[in-house]
Design an enzyme around this catalytic site. Structure first.
Site, PDB file in Angstrom:
ATOM      1  N   SER A 152      19.551  -1.339  14.935  1.00  9.04           N
ATOM      2  CA  SER A 152      19.224  -1.686  13.549  1.00  9.04           C
ATOM      3  C   SER A 152      17.696  -1.780  13.375  1.00  9.04           C
ATOM      4  CB  SER A 152      19.962  -2.972  13.168  1.00  9.04           C
ATOM      5  OG  SER A 152      19.985  -3.145  11.774  1.00  9.04           O
ATOM      6  N   ASP A 235      29.229   2.247   9.120  1.00  7.77           N
ATOM      7  CA  ASP A 235      27.941   1.880   8.534  1.00  7.77           C
ATOM      8  C   ASP A 235      27.987   2.277   7.058  1.00  7.77           C
ATOM      9  OD1 ASP A 235      25.769   0.625   9.943  1.00  7.77           O
ATOM     10  OD2 ASP A 235      25.728   2.303  11.345  1.00  7.77           O
ATOM     11  N   HIS A 267      28.519  -1.617  11.816  1.00  4.41           N
ATOM     12  CA  HIS A 267      27.110  -1.822  12.133  1.00  4.41           C
ATOM     13  C   HIS A 267      26.906  -2.799  13.297  1.00  4.41           C
ATOM     14  CE1 HIS A 267      22.831  -1.678  11.106  1.00  4.41           C
ATOM     15  NE2 HIS A 267      22.783  -2.975  11.343  1.00  4.41           N
TER      16      HIS A 267
END
Length: 292
Positions: A152, A235, A267
């Site tokens: 991320s 995602d 995610h």
């Protein structure tokens, strides 16, 4: 739809990863994520030798945790892990989880701490992770392979490491491989969202810290690096687009890059599963190191 045409509300929804998990509610997915990372890190600390809070700079936040295999080898593969948390959450304290399957294979794992916002700003965080890599190389002169993994915001920071002009540093790292997992590579879309409130980035700061704008430098610095751009099936469309577009730009520049669209992950689970030796991305990383 291009992000510039989205209303603020839709942009915030696209850049809120918790709202796209199909496993549980937004609040629960964060709690479960922190719990999974902490448990994995505790497990790593029980199976590896550790050196905790090793300084790589002068600042309080400039410290590393090192997870060392119990086998002595001169041929050391080392993975540096850069945590996520939108540059404002999480720390190295729950970032040792991927050492669990790797130390078994003789791989050293280093979890990097950096000053998250509001204490740290984007320029500082980028500078910190770059210096952490220099420090790791100086401390471990017998590394046979240096690899990066970031999740991320950490994938963004890892991509910024790959895009470093090392002429300003005492050393030029030879990074063999990089796993960029569910990252953000263009910071402009988040300028007007809640994500930027603690970061306070201007457009100028966002542009100079966007890996998508630094591909010529990345090609100069990291041409021999094998890059894996990984994205979760669940995602958000905007996160998926960030990865796909960055992958295409790297590929068009002739870089050694592959795209991994990881099925049955969101995610958060896409990175949590690295605690497992049988997980697709773990196996891919070990294969890249010739340890499968």
């Amino acid at each position: 739809m291009h992000w510039t045409e989205m209303k603020k509300e839709e942009l915030e929804r696209q850049y809120s990863p918790t709202r796209w998990s199909r496993r549980m509610s937004a609040d629960d997915v964060i709690k479960a994520h922190v719990k999974a990372l902490k448990e994995g890190t505790e497990q790593a600390r029980s199976v590896a030798q550790t050196l905790l809070n090793v300084p790589y700079g002068e600042g309080d936040g400039e410290k590393l945790d090192v997870y060392i295999p119990n086998i002595n080898s001169l041929d050391v593969h080392l993975v540096v892990y850069i945590h996520g948390g939108y540059w404002q959450f999480l720390s190295k304290e729950e970032s040792g989880f991927m050492a669990v399957p790797l130390v078994d294979k003789g791989v050293v794992v280093v979890a990097v701490g950096y000053d998250i916002a509001p204490k740290g700003n984007m320029d500082l965080m980028v500078s910190q992770v770059r210096r952490s890599i220099v420090s790791v190389i100086q401390q471990y002169s017998h590394i046979s392979g240096l690899y990066l993994c970031g999740h991320s915001a950490g994938a963004h920071l890892a991509a910024m490491v790959l895009s470093t002009d090392w002429s300003q540093y005492s050393i030029t790292p030879q990074i063999k491989g990089a796993f960029l997992v569910s990252g953000i590579y263009d910071l402009l879309p988040i300028l007007s969202t809640y994500v930027n409130e603690p970061l306070k980035m201007t457009e100028e700061v966002a542009v100079r810290n966007s890996p998508s704008k630094l591909v010529p430098q990345l090609k100069l610095s990291s041409s021999s690096c094998q890059i894996v751009v990984a994205v979760a099936e669940n995602d958000s469309p905007e996160f998926r687009k960030q990865s796909e577009e960055f992958y295409k730009t790297l590929e068009a520049s002739g870089l050694n890059v592959t795209m991994e669209d990881v099925a049955n992950t969101d995610h958060f689970s896409i990175i949590e599963k690295l605690v497992d030796g049988e997980y697709h991305l773990t196996k891919l990383l070990l294969k890249m190191m010739g340890k499968s």
